[in-house]
Design an enzyme around this catalytic site. Structure first.
Site, short mmCIF file in Angstrom:
data_model
loop_
_atom_site.label_atom_id
_atom_site.label_comp_id
_atom_site.label_asym_id
_atom_site.label_seq_id
_atom_site.Cartn_x
_atom_site.Cartn_y
_atom_site.Cartn_z
N SER A 7 0.83 -1.20 0.00
CA SER A 7 0.00 0.00 0.00
C SER A 7 0.87 1.25 0.00
O SER A 7 1.65 1.48 0.92
CB SER A 7 -0.91 0.01 1.23
OG SER A 7 -1.58 1.25 1.33
N HIS A 33 -0.85 -1.08 -4.45
CA HIS A 33 -2.18 -0.75 -3.92
C HIS A 33 -2.24 0.76 -3.64
O HIS A 33 -1.42 1.30 -2.90
CB HIS A 33 -2.42 -1.53 -2.63
CG HIS A 33 -3.83 -1.46 -2.14
ND1 HIS A 33 -4.86 -2.22 -2.66
CD2 HIS A 33 -4.38 -0.71 -1.14
CE1 HIS A 33 -5.97 -1.95 -2.01
NE2 HIS A 33 -5.72 -1.05 -1.09
N ASP A 35 -4.61 3.69 -2.18
CA ASP A 35 -5.78 4.02 -1.38
C ASP A 35 -6.28 5.42 -1.71
O ASP A 35 -5.57 6.41 -1.50
CB ASP A 35 -5.45 3.95 0.11
CG ASP A 35 -5.20 2.52 0.57
OD1 ASP A 35 -6.13 1.69 0.44
OD2 ASP A 35 -4.09 2.24 1.04
N MET A 37 -9.07 8.16 -0.81
CA MET A 37 -10.03 8.52 0.23
C MET A 37 -10.50 9.95 0.03
O MET A 37 -9.71 10.82 -0.34
CB MET A 37 -9.40 8.38 1.62
CG MET A 37 -8.76 7.03 1.87
SD MET A 37 -8.09 6.92 3.56
CE MET A 37 -7.05 5.46 3.41
N HIS A 66 -8.02 1.28 -4.69
CA HIS A 66 -9.09 1.00 -3.74
C HIS A 66 -9.79 2.32 -3.44
O HIS A 66 -9.23 3.20 -2.77
CB HIS A 66 -8.48 0.39 -2.47
CG HIS A 66 -9.46 0.13 -1.38
ND1 HIS A 66 -9.08 -0.16 -0.09
CD2 HIS A 66 -10.82 0.12 -1.37
CE1 HIS A 66 -10.16 -0.33 0.67
NE2 HIS A 66 -11.22 -0.16 -0.09
N MET A 68 -12.16 4.43 -1.55
CA MET A 68 -12.94 4.63 -0.33
C MET A 68 -13.61 5.99 -0.43
O MET A 68 -13.25 6.95 0.25
CB MET A 68 -12.04 4.51 0.90
CG MET A 68 -11.57 3.09 1.15
SD MET A 68 -10.22 2.96 2.35
CE MET A 68 -8.82 3.13 1.24
N MET A 137 -12.28 -6.18 4.07
CA MET A 137 -11.50 -5.29 4.93
C MET A 137 -11.30 -5.95 6.29
O MET A 137 -12.26 -6.40 6.91
CB MET A 137 -12.21 -3.95 5.09
CG MET A 137 -12.28 -3.10 3.84
SD MET A 137 -10.65 -2.60 3.22
CE MET A 137 -10.01 -1.66 4.63
N ASP A 175 -7.23 -6.58 3.35
CA ASP A 175 -6.55 -5.30 3.51
C ASP A 175 -6.78 -4.80 4.93
O ASP A 175 -7.91 -4.62 5.36
CB ASP A 175 -7.13 -4.30 2.50
CG ASP A 175 -6.48 -2.91 2.58
OD1 ASP A 175 -5.54 -2.74 3.37
OD2 ASP A 175 -6.93 -2.02 1.83
#
Length: 229
Positions: A7, A33, A35, A37, A66, A68, A137, A175
């Site tokens: 990540s 990965h 993230d 957000m 990913h 979010m 998750m 994750d």
């Protein structure tokens, strides 16, 4: 086959291009990965499509984004266009998950759906054929460095059972809190794609940490893991 996806959230944001390359190379990470957000779906704000585009040019491995975020139906396709090879949206945020998964696939990326810890897998059983990966998750999404939630292991097992029940060649990703101390339990439960943040980027040699985690996961999965694509 066990895959390790470091990540970038745990990397040095002042040197993202270099950090992306540190985990690649021969026998290095399978995916990077990323993230994303939005400070609405989760209480944190990270990065968006411009950074994904830049990472795609810098990294020598494909990007696993990913999301979010709220309104993934509106925003997820843009991450494919930005260069992501896999895009994960949250079941809790998607208005039309089947349509979104099909759109992601049509644009050329792998479609994945994530479930927060309190979200059960069973209501989504009929959607599984529309997906290339399911993300369970193992912490509450929003921040890196959290402790692994052991109570998610039965959910990982149930998800693997449903995947096998339908004869699907889809990946099962975990994750949150994945490390040398927890990865074997995840692999034994049926996961085959592992997102690791501080366990990789907090190591003196991130690429070596990736290889060590992959060996652990493969050994714990045993013959069953070798048969998965």
């Amino acid at each position: 086959m066990a895959q390790i996806n470091p990540s970038i959230l745990s990397a040095d944001f002042a040197r993202l291009a270099e950090e992306a390359r540190r985990v690649g190379g021969a026998e290095g990470a399978d995916w990077l990965h990323v993230d994303v957000m939005d400070n609405h779906f989760v209480p944190n704000l990270t990065l968006g499509t411009p950074v994904v585009e830049s990472l795609g040019r810098a990294a020598d491995i494909p990007l696993d984004c990913h999301l979010m975020i709220e309104e993934p139906d509106r925003w997820a396709p843009a991450y494919v266009e930005a260069g992501a090879g896999s895009v994960t949206f949250h079941a809790e945020a998607a208005a039309a998950p089947v349509r979104l998964a099909r759109e992601i696939r049509a644009k050329g990326a792998r479609a994945s759906m994530a479930l927060k810890p309190a979200t059960p897998i069973e209501p989504y059983e009929d959607l599984l054929p529309e997906l290339d990966m399911l993300l369970v998750m193992t912490v509450e999404p929003g921040f890196g460095g959290q402790a692994f939630l052991d109570i998610m292991l039965p959910k990982i097992r149930r998800t693997r059972q449903l995947i096998d029940k339908h004869g699907l060649q889809m990946w099962l990703q975990v994750d949150g809190g994945v490390s040398a101390a927890t990865i074997e339990r995840c692999a034994e439960a049926g996961a085959d794609v592992f997102v690791a943040g501080s366990a990789v980027y907090g190591a003196e040699d991130p690429a070596a940490a990736v290889r060590a985690l992959r060996r652990q996961a493969a050994a714990a999965a045993g013959p069953a893991g070798e048969g998965r694509e």
